[in-house]
Design a protein around this motif. Sequence first.
Motif, PDB file in Angstrom:
ATOM      1  N   VAL A   1       0.839  -1.196   0.000  1.00  0.00           N
ATOM      2  CA  VAL A   1       0.000   0.000   0.000  1.00  0.00           C
ATOM      3  C   VAL A   1       0.871   1.243   0.000  1.00  0.00           C
ATOM      4  O   VAL A   1       1.742   1.401   0.863  1.00  0.00           O
ATOM      5  CB  VAL A   1      -0.942   0.023   1.223  1.00  0.00           C
ATOM      6  CG1 VAL A   1      -1.779   1.309   1.220  1.00  0.00           C
ATOM      7  CG2 VAL A   1      -1.853  -1.200   1.225  1.00  0.00           C
ATOM      8  N   VAL A   2       0.640   2.117  -0.966  1.00  0.00           N
ATOM      9  CA  VAL A   2       1.326   3.403  -1.027  1.00  0.00           C
ATOM     10  C   VAL A   2       0.292   4.497  -0.824  1.00  0.00           C
ATOM     11  O   VAL A   2      -0.667   4.601  -1.602  1.00  0.00           O
ATOM     12  CB  VAL A   2       2.049   3.602  -2.375  1.00  0.00           C
ATOM     13  CG1 VAL A   2       2.665   4.994  -2.450  1.00  0.00           C
ATOM     14  CG2 VAL A   2       3.113   2.526  -2.579  1.00  0.00           C
ATOM     15  N   VAL A   3       0.438   5.268   0.225  1.00  0.00           N
ATOM     16  CA  VAL A   3      -0.484   6.372   0.485  1.00  0.00           C
ATOM     17  C   VAL A   3      -0.189   7.495  -0.509  1.00  0.00           C
ATOM     18  O   VAL A   3       0.965   7.874  -0.716  1.00  0.00           O
ATOM     19  CB  VAL A   3      -0.332   6.876   1.935  1.00  0.00           C
ATOM     20  CG1 VAL A   3      -1.105   8.177   2.144  1.00  0.00           C
ATOM     21  CG2 VAL A   3      -0.809   5.812   2.918  1.00  0.00           C
ATOM     22  N   LEU A   4      -1.238   8.010  -1.117  1.00  0.00           N
ATOM     23  CA  LEU A   4      -1.111   9.105  -2.082  1.00  0.00           C
ATOM     24  C   LEU A   4      -2.089  10.186  -1.652  1.00  0.00           C
ATOM     25  O   LEU A   4      -3.306  10.008  -1.753  1.00  0.00           O
ATOM     26  CB  LEU A   4      -1.423   8.606  -3.496  1.00  0.00           C
ATOM     27  CG  LEU A   4      -1.217   9.590  -4.645  1.00  0.00           C
ATOM     28  CD1 LEU A   4       0.239  10.030  -4.734  1.00  0.00           C
ATOM     29  CD2 LEU A   4      -1.659   8.973  -5.969  1.00  0.00           C
TER      30      LEU A   4
ATOM     31  N   GLY B   1       4.777   3.162   1.426  1.00  0.00           N
ATOM     32  CA  GLY B   1       5.223   4.442   0.899  1.00  0.00           C
ATOM     33  C   GLY B   1       4.226   5.540   1.199  1.00  0.00           C
ATOM     34  O   GLY B   1       3.090   5.291   1.615  1.00  0.00           O
ATOM     35  N   TYR B   2       4.672   6.767   1.000  1.00  0.00           N
ATOM     36  CA  TYR B   2       3.843   7.945   1.264  1.00  0.00           C
ATOM     37  C   TYR B   2       4.237   9.002   0.243  1.00  0.00           C
ATOM     38  O   TYR B   2       5.335   9.548   0.288  1.00  0.00           O
ATOM     39  CB  TYR B   2       4.102   8.435   2.686  1.00  0.00           C
ATOM     40  CG  TYR B   2       3.075   9.396   3.248  1.00  0.00           C
ATOM     41  CD1 TYR B   2       2.222   9.006   4.274  1.00  0.00           C
ATOM     42  CD2 TYR B   2       2.982  10.695   2.773  1.00  0.00           C
ATOM     43  CE1 TYR B   2       1.295   9.886   4.816  1.00  0.00           C
ATOM     44  CE2 TYR B   2       2.055  11.583   3.298  1.00  0.00           C
ATOM     45  CZ  TYR B   2       1.224  11.173   4.328  1.00  0.00           C
ATOM     46  OH  TYR B   2       0.298  12.048   4.857  1.00  0.00           O
ATOM     47  N   LEU B   3       3.342   9.252  -0.708  1.00  0.00           N
ATOM     48  CA  LEU B   3       3.601  10.222  -1.764  1.00  0.00           C
ATOM     49  C   LEU B   3       2.561  11.333  -1.717  1.00  0.00           C
ATOM     50  O   LEU B   3       1.443  11.133  -1.238  1.00  0.00           O
ATOM     51  CB  LEU B   3       3.538   9.556  -3.139  1.00  0.00           C
ATOM     52  CG  LEU B   3       4.590   8.503  -3.467  1.00  0.00           C
ATOM     53  CD1 LEU B   3       4.306   7.924  -4.851  1.00  0.00           C
ATOM     54  CD2 LEU B   3       5.986   9.099  -3.426  1.00  0.00           C
ATOM     55  N   LEU B   4       2.934  12.481  -2.250  1.00  0.00           N
ATOM     56  CA  LEU B   4       1.995  13.592  -2.342  1.00  0.00           C
ATOM     57  C   LEU B   4       1.408  13.649  -3.747  1.00  0.00           C
ATOM     58  O   LEU B   4       2.027  13.223  -4.721  1.00  0.00           O
ATOM     59  CB  LEU B   4       2.718  14.897  -2.011  1.00  0.00           C
ATOM     60  CG  LEU B   4       3.365  14.944  -0.616  1.00  0.00           C
ATOM     61  CD1 LEU B   4       4.078  16.270  -0.403  1.00  0.00           C
ATOM     62  CD2 LEU B   4       2.334  14.698   0.472  1.00  0.00           C
ATOM     63  N   LYS B   5       0.184  14.180  -3.830  1.00  0.00           N
ATOM     64  CA  LYS B   5      -0.532  14.163  -5.103  1.00  0.00           C
ATOM     65  C   LYS B   5       0.033  15.126  -6.138  1.00  0.00           C
ATOM     66  O   LYS B   5      -0.439  15.142  -7.275  1.00  0.00           O
ATOM     67  CB  LYS B   5      -2.018  14.450  -4.865  1.00  0.00           C
ATOM     68  CG  LYS B   5      -2.754  13.264  -4.252  1.00  0.00           C
ATOM     69  CD  LYS B   5      -4.242  13.539  -4.098  1.00  0.00           C
ATOM     70  CE  LYS B   5      -4.959  12.303  -3.536  1.00  0.00           C
ATOM     71  NZ  LYS B   5      -6.395  12.560  -3.285  1.00  0.00           N
TER      72      LYS B   5
ATOM     73  N   ALA C   1       7.672   5.182  -8.234  1.00  0.00           N
ATOM     74  CA  ALA C   1       7.296   4.789  -6.874  1.00  0.00           C
ATOM     75  C   ALA C   1       6.549   3.465  -6.878  1.00  0.00           C
ATOM     76  O   ALA C   1       6.778   2.606  -6.018  1.00  0.00           O
ATOM     77  CB  ALA C   1       6.440   5.877  -6.237  1.00  0.00           C
ATOM     78  N   VAL C   2       5.661   3.280  -7.842  1.00  0.00           N
ATOM     79  CA  VAL C   2       4.919   2.020  -7.946  1.00  0.00           C
ATOM     80  C   VAL C   2       5.881   0.869  -8.204  1.00  0.00           C
ATOM     81  O   VAL C   2       5.793  -0.189  -7.576  1.00  0.00           O
ATOM     82  CB  VAL C   2       3.855   2.108  -9.055  1.00  0.00           C
ATOM     83  CG1 VAL C   2       3.276   0.730  -9.364  1.00  0.00           C
ATOM     84  CG2 VAL C   2       2.739   3.065  -8.649  1.00  0.00           C
TER      85      VAL C   2
END
Length: 212
Positions: free
Chosen positions: A81-84, A103-107, A117-118
Amino acid sequence: MTIRIMLVDDHPVVREGLRGMLAAEPDLRVVAEASSGAEALEVCAAAGELPQIVLMDLRMPGGDGVQATEALLAAHPGLRVVVLTTYETDRDILRAVEAGAAGYLLKDASRAELADAVRAAARGETVLAPSVAGALVTRLRGGSAERPRLSARELEVLRLVAAGCTNGEIGRRLYIGESTVKTHLLRVFGKLDVADRASAVAKAFTLGLLGD
């Protein structure tokens, strides 16, 4: 190999935009969508073939992305799970990492950043936007100038690092995922105020955290 992706966001226009960005990458394929954490659980339960990566919004009606991440990983431990999200507060970041997010990415990430990232998450790597990584390390640093407090599991991981084990070997020995090992190490780095494994081991010995 094609990486299967699920989009979880309560805004259809956001999912459409993400789907369009990812469609331009030949090795990435969106196979499922959901507008809430509960729907994501239902979709995964009914799926003939699970997605490998879930791009998860943080704020949704009926439960946030952190709760959804915990529930999805409990039901399907193999998911990544990658938080976006648009949010980058220290509390949100820490909660997501503690829930098991890979992971933790910004939109505002570019298409290339999102695709990379994926792919990194699919390889088992932890993915953090640069600003997020800095905030997380700052948040995890102990406020005391004295001996930092490491949890029992963090000490277990650090002892195995000192013994020369790789993240994969540590995960197998402790029966946890490699991403979880990386999360523990990130916390250790923050608490010890170091940037790498060797420095963490050296400082831990200096502080007497690993014995003589």
